[in-house]
Design a protein around this motif. Structure first.
Motif, mmCIF file in Angstrom:
data_model
loop_
_atom_site.group_PDB
_atom_site.id
_atom_site.type_symbol
_atom_site.label_atom_id
_atom_site.label_comp_id
_atom_site.label_asym_id
_atom_site.label_seq_id
_atom_site.Cartn_x
_atom_site.Cartn_y
_atom_site.Cartn_z
ATOM 1 N N ALA A 115 1.043 -1.355 0.011
ATOM 2 C CA ALA A 115 0.089 -0.133 -0.065
ATOM 3 C C ALA A 115 1.082 1.231 -0.028
ATOM 4 C CB ALA A 115 -1.152 0.010 1.148
ATOM 5 N N ILE A 116 0.397 2.405 -0.342
ATOM 6 C CA ILE A 116 1.110 3.538 -0.452
ATOM 7 C C ILE A 116 1.685 4.018 0.843
ATOM 8 C CG2 ILE A 116 -0.894 5.184 -0.393
ATOM 9 C CD1 ILE A 116 0.759 6.779 -2.662
ATOM 10 N N ASP A 117 0.877 3.788 1.949
ATOM 11 C CA ASP A 117 1.365 4.089 3.265
ATOM 12 C C ASP A 117 0.624 3.120 4.255
ATOM 13 O OD1 ASP A 117 -1.324 4.914 3.927
ATOM 14 O OD2 ASP A 117 -1.085 6.791 2.891
ATOM 15 N N ASN A 118 1.086 3.293 5.568
ATOM 16 C CA ASN A 118 0.677 2.497 6.474
ATOM 17 C C ASN A 118 -0.601 2.720 7.048
ATOM 18 O OD1 ASN A 118 1.269 4.394 8.217
ATOM 19 N ND2 ASN A 118 2.552 3.201 9.415
ATOM 20 N N ASN A 119 -1.575 3.554 6.418
ATOM 21 C CA ASN A 119 -2.881 3.853 7.037
ATOM 22 C C ASN A 119 -4.060 2.751 6.571
ATOM 23 O OD1 ASN A 119 -5.055 5.322 8.197
ATOM 24 N ND2 ASN A 119 -5.361 6.773 6.495
ATOM 25 N N ILE A 120 -3.896 1.707 7.086
ATOM 26 C CA ILE A 120 -4.611 0.565 6.860
ATOM 27 C C ILE A 120 -5.158 -0.086 8.090
ATOM 28 C CG2 ILE A 120 -3.487 -0.195 4.597
ATOM 29 C CD1 ILE A 120 -1.841 -1.960 6.052
ATOM 30 N N TYR A 121 -5.922 -1.084 8.113
ATOM 31 C CA TYR A 121 -6.463 -1.634 9.216
ATOM 32 C C TYR A 121 -5.667 -2.034 10.374
ATOM 33 C CZ TYR A 121 -11.074 -2.718 6.553
ATOM 34 O OH TYR A 121 -12.027 -2.617 6.007
ATOM 35 N N GLN A 122 -4.466 -2.463 10.126
ATOM 36 C CA GLN A 122 -3.506 -2.983 10.989
ATOM 37 C C GLN A 122 -1.872 -2.329 10.385
ATOM 38 O OE1 GLN A 122 -2.308 -6.541 13.307
ATOM 39 N NE2 GLN A 122 -4.486 -7.181 13.265
ATOM 40 N N PRO A 123 -1.719 -1.188 10.667
ATOM 41 C CA PRO A 123 -0.450 -0.573 10.077
ATOM 42 C C PRO A 123 0.886 -1.467 10.152
ATOM 43 C CG PRO A 123 -1.854 0.814 11.571
ATOM 44 C CD PRO A 123 -2.450 -0.461 11.713
ATOM 45 N N TYR A 183 -7.681 -8.905 5.546
ATOM 46 C CA TYR A 183 -6.640 -7.487 5.455
ATOM 47 C C TYR A 183 -6.246 -7.249 3.948
ATOM 48 C CZ TYR A 183 -6.396 -9.232 10.362
ATOM 49 O OH TYR A 183 -6.478 -9.529 11.706
ATOM 50 N N SER A 184 -6.136 -8.439 3.135
ATOM 51 C CA SER A 184 -5.793 -8.032 1.857
ATOM 52 C C SER A 184 -6.692 -7.831 0.977
ATOM 53 C CB SER A 184 -5.299 -9.412 1.198
ATOM 54 O OG SER A 184 -5.774 -10.515 1.479
ATOM 55 N N CYS A 185 -8.193 -7.704 1.440
ATOM 56 C CA CYS A 185 -9.396 -7.203 0.682
ATOM 57 C C CYS A 185 -9.650 -5.788 0.905
ATOM 58 C CB CYS A 185 -10.453 -8.323 0.740
ATOM 59 S SG CYS A 185 -10.579 -9.880 -0.034
ATOM 60 N N GLU A 186 -8.785 -5.200 1.710
ATOM 61 C CA GLU A 186 -9.055 -3.726 2.252
ATOM 62 C C GLU A 186 -8.863 -3.076 1.001
ATOM 63 O OE1 GLU A 186 -7.295 -0.238 4.868
ATOM 64 O OE2 GLU A 186 -6.326 -2.363 5.131
ATOM 65 N N PRO A 187 -9.887 -1.980 0.510
ATOM 66 C CA PRO A 187 -9.788 -1.422 -0.710
ATOM 67 C C PRO A 187 -8.432 -0.881 -1.139
ATOM 68 C CG PRO A 187 -11.875 -0.978 0.262
ATOM 69 C CD PRO A 187 -10.997 -1.968 1.234
ATOM 70 N N LYS A 188 -7.851 -0.241 -0.137
ATOM 71 C CA LYS A 188 -6.712 0.592 -0.550
ATOM 72 C C LYS A 188 -5.551 -0.591 -0.736
ATOM 73 C CE LYS A 188 -3.585 4.009 1.817
ATOM 74 N NZ LYS A 188 -3.454 4.702 3.042
ATOM 75 N N VAL A 189 -5.489 -1.821 -0.079
ATOM 76 C CA VAL A 189 -4.499 -2.788 -0.211
ATOM 77 C C VAL A 189 -4.777 -3.544 -1.710
ATOM 78 C CG1 VAL A 189 -3.457 -4.965 0.512
ATOM 79 C CG2 VAL A 189 -4.110 -3.038 2.025
ATOM 80 N N LYS A 190 -6.086 -3.786 -1.864
ATOM 81 C CA LYS A 190 -6.505 -4.484 -3.144
ATOM 82 C C LYS A 190 -6.225 -3.749 -4.138
ATOM 83 C CE LYS A 190 -7.977 -8.508 -4.504
ATOM 84 N NZ LYS A 190 -9.442 -9.213 -4.259
ATOM 85 N N SER A 191 -6.465 -2.358 -4.265
ATOM 86 C CA SER A 191 -6.056 -1.538 -5.471
ATOM 87 C C SER A 191 -4.761 -1.639 -5.682
ATOM 88 C CB SER A 191 -6.656 -0.241 -5.268
ATOM 89 O OG SER A 191 -6.030 0.620 -4.131
ATOM 90 N N THR A 192 -3.776 -1.539 -4.818
ATOM 91 C CA THR A 192 -2.402 -1.699 -4.923
ATOM 92 C C THR A 192 -2.159 -2.796 -5.567
ATOM 93 O OG1 THR A 192 -1.894 -0.069 -3.040
ATOM 94 C CG2 THR A 192 -0.142 -1.264 -3.894
ATOM 95 N N ILE A 193 -2.561 -3.893 -5.197
ATOM 96 C CA ILE A 193 -2.272 -5.154 -5.607
ATOM 97 C C ILE A 193 -2.704 -5.238 -7.193
ATOM 98 C CG2 ILE A 193 -2.677 -7.643 -5.601
ATOM 99 C CD1 ILE A 193 -3.223 -7.346 -2.616
ATOM 100 N N LEU A 194 -3.640 -4.785 -7.449
ATOM 101 C CA LEU A 194 -4.104 -4.732 -8.791
ATOM 102 C C LEU A 194 -3.230 -3.912 -9.723
ATOM 103 C CD1 LEU A 194 -6.396 -5.253 -11.101
ATOM 104 C CD2 LEU A 194 -7.556 -3.051 -10.295
#
Length: 236
Positions: A115-123, A183-194
């Motif tokens: 992800a572009i930064d650590n502002n995710i469910y579990q930083p 965790y990997s399905c969080e939109p911010k993470v999933k869009s980065t993976i895409l």
């Protein structure tokens, strides 16, 4: 009962934890012929290491380091419950800024969410922009043997090539398909993976990705399995 808060406080994925435990047991503990010291980056709830210790005759000690206060409390409770206080010592400290015992093996299921930064469910699950940042850092510490979980959606080819450039061979590995989870399905993470998939840096199929337990070693091996590992991890 699992709640969103529980999942936010302590990493929870039974399938992944079970696989990590299997890798510790098969790739490390069964290969140790003496009372060796093992250090672990990111003990989590402690269950993977505990399960592997209960299923082997390993006579050494594992020192686990866990920065997440909530996870540390759960790990300590699990260690006491299984009466492994003398074999699995978990410390609520940063691995990178602590006094680490000398060890033959470093083991970890490192953060690998891109992800572009650590502002995710579990930083603390953030693995940098491409998911491989923490794994690279661990491979730069010059341990003789490093067991890492490597994700097919976290720039695996570059990570394996980085290990080779640091003097490591792929001594052995185990691979398991896993479903994308909470965790990997969080939109911010999933869009980065895409985005990474479009750049040829992430590999997955529909809702499945590959997770590999990889033993990187500086010891001489009969066959370096790096090329075979890369071929499998980039096949989806």
């Amino acid at each position: 009962m699992l709640t969103q808060k529980t999942l936010k406080d302590v990493f929870y994925c039974p399938e992944e934890s079970e696989f990590y435990s299997r890798c510790i047991k098969e790739l490390v503990l069964k290969q140790c012929n003496k009372s060796e010291i093992i250090v672990e980056f990111g003990a989590g709830d402690g269950i993977p290491a505990i399960k592997s210790l209960l299923e082997t005759k390993f006579k050494g000690k594992i020192y686990g380091f866990e920065l997440n206060d909530s996870a540390y409390e759960v790990a300590e409770s699990n260690v006491r419950k299984h009466e492994l206080d003398s074999k699995y010592i978990v410390k609520n400290q940063s691995f990178f800024s602590s006094q680490i015992p000398n060890a033959e093996y470093l083991i970890s299921n490192p953060p690998y969410l891109p992800a572009i930064d650590n502002n995710i469910y579990q930083p603390l699950l953030h693995g940098g922009i491409d998911g491989s940042e923490i794994a690279r850092k661990l491979l730069s510490l010059s341990y003789e043997n490093v067991l890492l979980m490597v994700s097919s959606y976290s720039n695996p080819q570059s990570l394996i090539e980085y290990a080779k450039s640091n003097g490591y061979s792929t001594g052995n590995f185990i691979i398991s398909p896993l479903k994308f989870g909470y965790y990997s399905c969080e939109p911010k993470v999933k869009s980065t993976i895409l985005e990474m998939q479009e750049q040829g840096l992430a590999f997955y199929s529909e809702n499945i990705y590959l997770l590999a337990g990889v033993l990187f070693t500086r010891n001489q091996v009969a066959v370096d399995l790096s090329s075979e590992l890369i071929q499998i991890m980039t096949s989806l």
